[in-house]
Design an enzyme around this catalytic site. Structure first.
Site, PDB file in Angstrom:
ATOM      1  N   TRP A 103     -12.227  -5.471-105.232  1.00 13.76           N
ATOM      2  CA  TRP A 103     -13.262  -4.581-104.677  1.00 13.76           C
ATOM      3  C   TRP A 103     -13.120  -3.180-105.226  1.00 13.76           C
ATOM      4  O   TRP A 103     -14.117  -2.510-105.527  1.00 13.76           O
ATOM      5  CB  TRP A 103     -13.242  -4.612-103.150  1.00 13.76           C
ATOM      6  CG  TRP A 103     -13.489  -5.985-102.606  1.00 13.76           C
ATOM      7  CD1 TRP A 103     -12.625  -6.747-101.870  1.00 13.76           C
ATOM      8  CD2 TRP A 103     -14.672  -6.795-102.778  1.00 13.76           C
ATOM      9  NE1 TRP A 103     -13.201  -7.963-101.572  1.00 13.76           N
ATOM     10  CE2 TRP A 103     -14.445  -8.015-102.114  1.00 13.76           C
ATOM     11  CE3 TRP A 103     -15.884  -6.595-103.422  1.00 13.76           C
ATOM     12  CZ2 TRP A 103     -15.394  -9.044-102.080  1.00 13.76           C
ATOM     13  CZ3 TRP A 103     -16.841  -7.609-103.402  1.00 13.76           C
ATOM     14  CH2 TRP A 103     -16.584  -8.818-102.730  1.00 13.76           C
ATOM     15  N   ASP A 170     -13.163   2.460 -98.493  1.00 16.74           N
ATOM     16  CA  ASP A 170     -13.797   1.169 -98.187  1.00 16.74           C
ATOM     17  C   ASP A 170     -12.926   0.476 -97.145  1.00 16.74           C
ATOM     18  O   ASP A 170     -11.836   0.013 -97.446  1.00 16.74           O
ATOM     19  CB  ASP A 170     -13.888   0.340 -99.479  1.00 16.74           C
ATOM     20  CG  ASP A 170     -14.446  -1.066 -99.253  1.00 16.74           C
ATOM     21  OD1 ASP A 170     -14.750  -1.421 -98.093  1.00 16.74           O
ATOM     22  OD2 ASP A 170     -14.576  -1.810-100.245  1.00 16.74           O
ATOM     23  N   LYS A 194     -16.856  -8.684 -91.869  1.00 22.73           N
ATOM     24  CA  LYS A 194     -15.444  -9.052 -91.799  1.00 22.73           C
ATOM     25  C   LYS A 194     -14.890  -8.832 -90.383  1.00 22.73           C
ATOM     26  O   LYS A 194     -14.226  -9.682 -89.828  1.00 22.73           O
ATOM     27  CB  LYS A 194     -14.605  -8.254 -92.798  1.00 22.73           C
ATOM     28  CG  LYS A 194     -15.148  -8.224 -94.223  1.00 22.73           C
ATOM     29  CD  LYS A 194     -14.966  -9.547 -94.950  1.00 22.73           C
ATOM     30  CE  LYS A 194     -15.779  -9.644 -96.226  1.00 22.73           C
ATOM     31  NZ  LYS A 194     -15.612  -8.579 -97.189  1.00 22.73           N
TER      32      LYS A 194
HETATM   33  C1  LIG Z   1     -16.209  -8.198 -98.603  1.00 20.00           C
HETATM   34  C2  LIG Z   1     -15.832  -6.881 -99.140  1.00 20.00           C
HETATM   35  C3  LIG Z   1     -16.707  -6.106 -99.916  1.00 20.00           C
HETATM   36  C4  LIG Z   1     -18.093  -6.590-100.290  1.00 20.00           C
HETATM   37  O1  LIG Z   1     -18.924  -6.496 -99.205  1.00 20.00           O
HETATM   38  P1  LIG Z   1     -20.492  -6.853 -99.289  1.00 20.00           P
HETATM   39  O2  LIG Z   1     -20.968  -6.385 -97.953  1.00 20.00           O
HETATM   40  O3  LIG Z   1     -20.594  -8.324 -99.507  1.00 20.00           O
HETATM   41  O4  LIG Z   1     -21.085  -6.086-100.420  1.00 20.00           O
HETATM   42  C5  LIG Z   1     -16.289  -4.865-100.345  1.00 20.00           C
HETATM   43  N1  LIG Z   1     -15.071  -4.399-100.056  1.00 20.00           N
HETATM   44  C6  LIG Z   1     -14.190  -5.109 -99.321  1.00 20.00           C
HETATM   45  C7  LIG Z   1     -12.848  -4.539 -99.016  1.00 20.00           C
HETATM   46  C8  LIG Z   1     -14.545  -6.373 -98.839  1.00 20.00           C
HETATM   47  O5  LIG Z   1     -13.678  -7.086 -98.104  1.00 20.00           O
END
Ligand SMILES: *Cc1c(COP(=O)(O)O)cnc(C)c1O
Length: 356
Positions: A103, A170, A194
């Protein structure tokens, strides 16, 4: 009616939500707030949905103890849209990125289209099995970007490098799992699916001062953060169902005692699983011990015990364990044990590991 077998849902995302959130959402899909209509067939401008939006914001604010200096936004496009929306808005010269996995790499790739990216540290050489520390953050950078929990590699930042430049993180896969000092961050973002709610909404917590640091380039109205701040996340039609279900899930978390309470439970769950792996003669955890994630537990068979794979897979299947296949870039197994995952389910998996 045939009784439904209890499934232990270890899916990495979309992933387990509280039973409370599912039940309340079903009720609202059938009869929303006494309207006799479904929550997904009424105007988002009506007072019933406005209350949902207000409650969702209040819950986020209370749970994370967010100061008035920060706006809370519900956006669309997932965390992946933030990968480019952040540099589009705030990268004028250079930005510093910590590379801790898939990511992070995607965020870096997007940022390069808008300016210079300084990768201050990376654990790529060891397949991202640890979180680098001891790096410098260039004080003339527009911001520093990091990923708090690496969903795929099962590593998690145990602390954050506070510097003079804006801190952007993030937190898609560990938001609401532990307390964080939001006042130290200028922008936090998280795809909901998540640890917050269903897919379709992205939470952004942004320091209002950041709006003054917007880069001088054309930014489409929909991609400016203050567009959504000024409109209370209703500049256009928001993802009403995702916000509604997230609101219920956050209410569940608040009633449980909030992030301090869930942190204790999360630590207990992680401890049960890592202990079982560490004590097993057959398995090995893939992340370095002091970088281990309390949300995603990654483990593989030791080379010489690969033959046990089928037996283990069958035992898991019989026990109703779902979603523990590792990501293709790590292999083996990944047990995602987000907030809503009950300790009993973690114990079922730990017992299989121990009994093998
Ligand atoms: C799942 C995830 C993403 C991607 O998320 P989307 O909403 O599918 O774009 C980005 N960063 C992390 C840490 C993730 O776990």
């Amino acid at each position: 009616m045939e009784s439904i077998k209890k499934i232990h849902n270890f899916s990495a995302g979309p992933s387990i939500l509280s039973t409370y959130a599912i039940e309340q959402s079903i009720a609202d899909l059938q009869n929303f707030s006494g309207t006799g209509l479904s929550a997904i067939e009424v105007s988002h401008r009506g007072k019933e949905f406005q209350k949902v939006m207000d409650d969702a914001c209040d819950l986020v604010k209370t749970l994370l103890n967010i100061p008035d200096t920060h706006d809370i936004l519900f956006l669309q496009g997932g965390a992946s849209t933030q990968f480019f929306q952040i540099p589009m808005n705030f990268l004028s010269g250079k930005a510093v990125y910590l590379n801790t996995g898939t990511w992070s790499k995607k965020a870096i790739t997007e940022a390069k289209a808008y300016g210079e990216v300084i990768e201050c540290a990376s654990s790529a050489h060891s397949n991202f099995n640890y979180i680098p520390t001891g790096y410098d953050i260039d004080s003339s950078a527009d911001y520093f970007h990091c990923t708090s929990n690496n969903t795929i590699f099962g590593t998690q930042m145990q602390g954050f490098p506070y510097s003079s430049v804006p801190l952007i993180c993030d937190m898609s896969s560990d938001i609401f799992s532990r307390p964080v000092d939001v006042s130290k961050f200028d922008l936090i973002y998280a795809g909901a699916q998540k640890n917050m709610g269903p897919a379709g909404v992205t939470l952004v917590i942004i320091n209002k001062e950041l709006y003054n640091k917007t880069a001088h380039r054309h930014i489409p109205t929909m991609l400016k953060y203050d567009t959504h701040a000024e409109a209370g996340s209703m500049y256009n039609t928001p993802p009403v169902f995702a916000i509604l279900a997230s609101m219920h899930n956050l209410k569940w978390l608040k009633d449980l005692g909030g992030v301090e309470a869930i942190q204790k439970i999360n630590e207990e769950k992680a401890n049960i699983l890592y202990s079982a792996i560490d004590e097993s003669p057959y398995f090995i955890g893939t992340a370095e011990v002091n970088s281990r994630s309390k949300m995603n537990v990654c483990f593989v068979f030791k080379e010489e015990h690969q033959a046990l794979e089928e037996k283990f897979n069958n035992l898991c299947k019989e026990a109703g364990i779902s979603g523990i296949k590792g990501h293709r870039s790590v292999g083996g197994y990944r047990a995602s044990i987000y907030n809503a995952m009950p300790t009993e389910s973690v114990q079922v998996l730990a017992d299989i590991i121990k009994g093998l």
